[in-house]
Design a protein around this motif. Structure first.
Motif, PDB file in Angstrom:
ATOM      1  N   ARG A   6      48.792  70.931 -14.816  1.00 18.82           N
ATOM      2  CA  ARG A   6      49.362  69.928 -14.789  1.00 18.82           C
ATOM      3  C   ARG A   6      48.176  68.674 -14.158  1.00 18.82           C
ATOM      4  O   ARG A   6      47.471  68.736 -13.383  1.00 18.82           O
ATOM      5  CB  ARG A   6      51.088  69.772 -13.785  1.00 18.82           C
ATOM      6  N   THR A   7      48.017  67.661 -14.824  1.00 27.64           N
ATOM      7  CA  THR A   7      47.578  66.257 -14.643  1.00 27.64           C
ATOM      8  C   THR A   7      48.279  65.205 -14.206  1.00 27.64           C
ATOM      9  O   THR A   7      50.031  65.137 -14.790  1.00 27.64           O
ATOM     10  CB  THR A   7      46.955  65.729 -15.361  1.00 27.64           C
ATOM     11  N   ARG A   8      48.445  64.609 -13.921  1.00 22.17           N
ATOM     12  CA  ARG A   8      49.024  63.273 -13.031  1.00 22.17           C
ATOM     13  C   ARG A   8      49.931  62.481 -14.740  1.00 22.17           C
ATOM     14  O   ARG A   8      49.165  62.690 -15.729  1.00 22.17           O
ATOM     15  CB  ARG A   8      47.884  62.002 -12.681  1.00 22.17           C
ATOM     16  N   SER A   9      51.458  62.609 -14.680  1.00 23.22           N
ATOM     17  CA  SER A   9      51.387  62.050 -16.772  1.00 23.22           C
ATOM     18  C   SER A   9      51.875  60.999 -16.243  1.00 23.22           C
ATOM     19  O   SER A   9      51.936  59.906 -15.485  1.00 23.22           O
ATOM     20  CB  SER A   9      53.609  63.087 -16.761  1.00 23.22           C
ATOM     21  N   ALA A  10      52.187  59.875 -16.751  1.00 25.68           N
ATOM     22  CA  ALA A  10      52.262  58.682 -17.203  1.00 25.68           C
ATOM     23  C   ALA A  10      53.553  57.875 -16.440  1.00 25.68           C
ATOM     24  O   ALA A  10      53.491  57.138 -16.074  1.00 25.68           O
ATOM     25  CB  ALA A  10      52.743  58.052 -19.221  1.00 25.68           C
ATOM     26  N   ASP A  11      54.831  58.629 -15.925  1.00 19.52           N
ATOM     27  CA  ASP A  11      55.525  58.377 -16.023  1.00 19.52           C
ATOM     28  C   ASP A  11      55.827  59.005 -14.184  1.00 19.52           C
ATOM     29  O   ASP A  11      56.875  60.449 -14.460  1.00 19.52           O
ATOM     30  CB  ASP A  11      57.469  58.584 -16.719  1.00 19.52           C
ATOM     31  N   THR A  12      55.123  59.055 -13.481  1.00 21.01           N
ATOM     32  CA  THR A  12      55.491  59.408 -11.781  1.00 21.01           C
ATOM     33  C   THR A  12      56.002  58.409 -10.913  1.00 21.01           C
ATOM     34  O   THR A  12      56.695  57.159 -11.717  1.00 21.01           O
ATOM     35  CB  THR A  12      54.121  59.669 -11.332  1.00 21.01           C
ATOM     36  N   ALA A  13      56.633  59.296 -10.245  1.00 22.51           N
ATOM     37  CA  ALA A  13      57.778  58.400  -8.983  1.00 22.51           C
ATOM     38  C   ALA A  13      56.773  56.660  -8.342  1.00 22.51           C
ATOM     39  O   ALA A  13      57.625  55.598  -8.610  1.00 22.51           O
ATOM     40  CB  ALA A  13      57.550  59.009  -7.522  1.00 22.51           C
ATOM     41  N   LEU A  14      55.217  56.590  -9.018  1.00 27.43           N
ATOM     42  CA  LEU A  14      54.598  55.074  -8.525  1.00 27.43           C
ATOM     43  C   LEU A  14      54.276  54.570  -9.359  1.00 27.43           C
ATOM     44  O   LEU A  14      54.345  53.536  -9.665  1.00 27.43           O
ATOM     45  CB  LEU A  14      52.905  55.727  -7.457  1.00 27.43           C
ATOM     46  N   THR A  15      54.328  55.101 -10.704  1.00 23.81           N
ATOM     47  CA  THR A  15      54.513  54.220 -12.046  1.00 23.81           C
ATOM     48  C   THR A  15      55.935  53.675 -12.001  1.00 23.81           C
ATOM     49  O   THR A  15      55.963  52.400 -12.981  1.00 23.81           O
ATOM     50  CB  THR A  15      54.055  54.979 -13.342  1.00 23.81           C
ATOM     51  N   ASP A 112      53.527  65.531  -7.874  1.00 25.57           N
ATOM     52  CA  ASP A 112      54.044  65.858  -6.525  1.00 25.57           C
ATOM     53  C   ASP A 112      54.050  65.212  -5.600  1.00 25.57           C
ATOM     54  O   ASP A 112      54.340  63.995  -4.632  1.00 25.57           O
ATOM     55  CB  ASP A 112      54.233  67.354  -6.188  1.00 25.57           C
ATOM     56  N   VAL A 113      52.555  65.066  -5.823  1.00 27.23           N
ATOM     57  CA  VAL A 113      51.437  64.175  -4.411  1.00 27.23           C
ATOM     58  C   VAL A 113      52.465  62.765  -4.496  1.00 27.23           C
ATOM     59  O   VAL A 113      52.198  62.256  -3.705  1.00 27.23           O
ATOM     60  CB  VAL A 113      50.248  64.246  -4.329  1.00 27.23           C
ATOM     61  N   ASP A 114      51.954  61.533  -5.660  1.00 26.19           N
ATOM     62  CA  ASP A 114      52.328  60.126  -6.221  1.00 26.19           C
ATOM     63  C   ASP A 114      54.189  60.635  -5.676  1.00 26.19           C
ATOM     64  O   ASP A 114      54.291  59.589  -4.718  1.00 26.19           O
ATOM     65  CB  ASP A 114      53.071  59.915  -7.318  1.00 26.19           C
ATOM     66  N   SER A 115      55.116  61.389  -5.627  1.00 23.00           N
ATOM     67  CA  SER A 115      56.664  61.727  -5.528  1.00 23.00           C
ATOM     68  C   SER A 115      56.688  61.483  -4.057  1.00 23.00           C
ATOM     69  O   SER A 115      57.847  60.553  -3.194  1.00 23.00           O
ATOM     70  CB  SER A 115      57.390  62.359  -6.326  1.00 23.00           C
ATOM     71  N   GLU A 116      56.160  62.272  -3.356  1.00 23.07           N
ATOM     72  CA  GLU A 116      55.859  62.868  -2.079  1.00 23.07           C
ATOM     73  C   GLU A 116      55.280  61.005  -1.079  1.00 23.07           C
ATOM     74  O   GLU A 116      55.737  60.957  -0.048  1.00 23.07           O
ATOM     75  CB  GLU A 116      55.586  64.086  -1.556  1.00 23.07           C
ATOM     76  N   VAL A 117      54.278  60.814  -1.950  1.00 26.50           N
ATOM     77  CA  VAL A 117      53.479  59.637  -1.604  1.00 26.50           C
ATOM     78  C   VAL A 117      54.579  58.236  -0.952  1.00 26.50           C
ATOM     79  O   VAL A 117      55.336  58.001   0.309  1.00 26.50           O
ATOM     80  CB  VAL A 117      52.342  58.975  -1.356  1.00 26.50           C
ATOM     81  N   LEU A 118      55.551  58.738  -1.958  1.00 22.93           N
ATOM     82  CA  LEU A 118      56.700  57.355  -1.912  1.00 22.93           C
ATOM     83  C   LEU A 118      57.733  57.529  -1.441  1.00 22.93           C
ATOM     84  O   LEU A 118      58.036  56.701  -0.767  1.00 22.93           O
ATOM     85  CB  LEU A 118      56.950  57.045  -3.274  1.00 22.93           C
ATOM     86  N   ALA A 119      58.054  59.049  -0.968  1.00 21.89           N
ATOM     87  CA  ALA A 119      59.263  59.184  -0.348  1.00 21.89           C
ATOM     88  C   ALA A 119      58.592  58.732   1.329  1.00 21.89           C
ATOM     89  O   ALA A 119      59.620  58.540   1.927  1.00 21.89           O
ATOM     90  CB  ALA A 119      59.236  60.529  -0.710  1.00 21.89           C
ATOM     91  N   GLY A 120      57.750  59.257   1.570  1.00 22.52           N
ATOM     92  CA  GLY A 120      56.869  59.539   2.722  1.00 22.52           C
ATOM     93  C   GLY A 120      57.235  57.985   3.139  1.00 22.52           C
ATOM     94  O   GLY A 120      57.122  57.238   4.418  1.00 22.52           O
TER      95      GLY A 120
END
Length: 254
Positions: A6-15, A112-120
């Motif tokens: 898995r690599t960073r997808s186009a639609d992450t929590a940050l995007t 997952d990192v994108d999502s948790e960075v945003l959640a934190g």
């Protein structure tokens, strides 16, 4: 069956957050921040998109930054969802850089990192004490710690993608990771739902966000469930419990 890296997808929590921010700040009625109470900023009301650009182009001292983020945090807490999106949008360039640093060398965990960075960051924005100094730094540290926790939780704890092969059969349990998940579920170590969650998101192409939407829960909740189940399975593999459970199950069936 080949596994998927898995690599960073186009639609992450940050995007996704960035897309929401763009909608919130576009003409003809962008969300506007009153910068007049913030020393060092223009004595005017500034559209949030322009405010973000200004912060990227100019360097401000910690006093200005603290006052700015106290106001943004108060707005996010008291004025509703639009200001939550607005505050996150102003922080997104920094959050994106943080997430990129954390996931460097761990591309399969980038989403997952994108999502948790945003959640934190969001959790800190809602709950952190706004009075002490270095507010912006403390918000960023909360985001950093949440993102790093993804990598730390997975290092040595997640189900291995590749099991040893060679001229000798490896010590039980062996086989495709899905078989290990099946044994763990059959032994009652994890639920069948947890096994399916790990299989679909670690070894398939399903995104956690997709499953979360289907089940009506947040992505962070599903990630927490997945990590908890992975730790149980990884520990059982290390102890050899799954091979014992498999043999016991076989004898009971006979």
């Amino acid at each position: 069956m080949a596994t998927t890296t898995r690599t960073r997808s186009a639609d992450t929590a940050l995007t996704t957050a960035e897309a929401a921010f763009v909608l919130l700040t576009c003409e003809p009625a962008p969300l506007v921040f009153d910068a007049r109470p913030v020393p060092g900023l223009p004595d005017a009301a500034i559209p949030l998109g322009e405010l973000r650009t200004l912060l990227l182009c100019e360097r401000y001292d910690s006093d200005t930054t603290d006052v700015l983020w106290r106001h943004l945090a108060h707005h996010a807490r008291e004025k509703g969802p639009a200001w939550v999106v607005g505050a996150i949008g102003v922080a997104l360039p920094a959050l994106t850089r943080l997430a990129g640093k954390i996931s460097r060398g761990h591309a399969r965990h980038a989403d997952d990192v994108d999502s948790e960075v945003l959640a934190g960051f969001l959790q800190a924005l809602r709950a952190v004490d706004l009075a002490p100094p270095r507010l912006w730094l403390r918000l960023c540290w909360a985001a950093w710690r949440a993102g790093v926790a993804v990598i730390k939780a997975d290092e040595g704890d997640e189900l291995p993608l590749d099991l040893s092969t060679g001229s000798r059969s490896p010590r039980m349990p062996y086989g495709h990771p899905d078989l290990l998940l099946g044994r763990a579920a059959a032994a009652g170590l994890i639920t069948s739902e947890a096994a399916e969650l790990i299989s679909a998101t670690r070894f398939g192409d399903t995104l956690v966000e997709q499953l979360a939407a289907e089940h009506g829960v947040s992505a962070s909740v599903l990630r927490m469930r997945r990590r908890r189940a992975e730790r149980i399975v990884a520990a059982a593999v290390s102890r050899g419990d799954l091979s014992c459970a498999t043999r016991r199950a076989g004898r009971e069936a006979a």
